[in-house]
Write a protein that holds these residues in place. Sequence first.
Motif: not given
Length: 259
Positions: A60, A63, A111, A113, A132-135, A171
Amino acid sequence: MAGQRVSIAIEDHVADVRLTRPEKLNALDPAMFAALTDAIAQLEATSGLRAAVLSGEGRGFCAGLDMASMASGGSGMDLATRTHGLANDFQQVAWGWRTLPVPVIAAVHGVAFGGGLQIASGADIRIVAPDARLSAMEMKWGIVPDMAGYALWRGNVRDDVLRELIYTAREFGAEEALALGFVTRIAADPHAEAMALARAIAGRNPDAVRAAKRLANLEADVGTVLLAESREQAALLRSPNQIEAVMANTQKRAPSFTD
């Protein structure tokens, strides 16, 4: 090298900058904060640099905060003191990419994050992997984004959407991030795409590219912006690199710029 948490490799005027704590998804601990600040300072002092790519090793991009390692700091953190121009120590690791004189491209996979999303947002351009994961995850820990996120997201993300994402810490994926304005585009191999783009930028007049970034960063009234455009253009016209750009295009050859 900028430190054990960040690596820098420079070739053909392009810096390949990587977060190197893959076993922790490049989470932000004190050593990572220090290494990122050092990396930005090192790039600022590097002559001949024309573009930079920022990415993370392993599974990633970043994080976010390593809460276990940062917990002991707590209330003792000095957040009010401005240590880097407008920014404090923690904001600098995101804001510093925006103020770096050359364009920065973030290549995001896995990620991004919390603080990781804010660091990526400091780049001029963000290319992300399809999965991809975003937050903006800070609310999960009972805090607010404070690594320049608000300043970096405004103008890209609609205000009510930004509020919803910050208030809920939910997310979201690459397609939604693109639609909302958090990222520039999606690519199967974001690092390769970012490096190709950085090399293309490095092939342009470096004086003009730096001027373009200064203008893009300028937050002022219309009259001030128009005057700044005129001043930047006047400095570029008939300069050696501008003449070389014209000659190279006329002669259909690759330009040879000086830094």
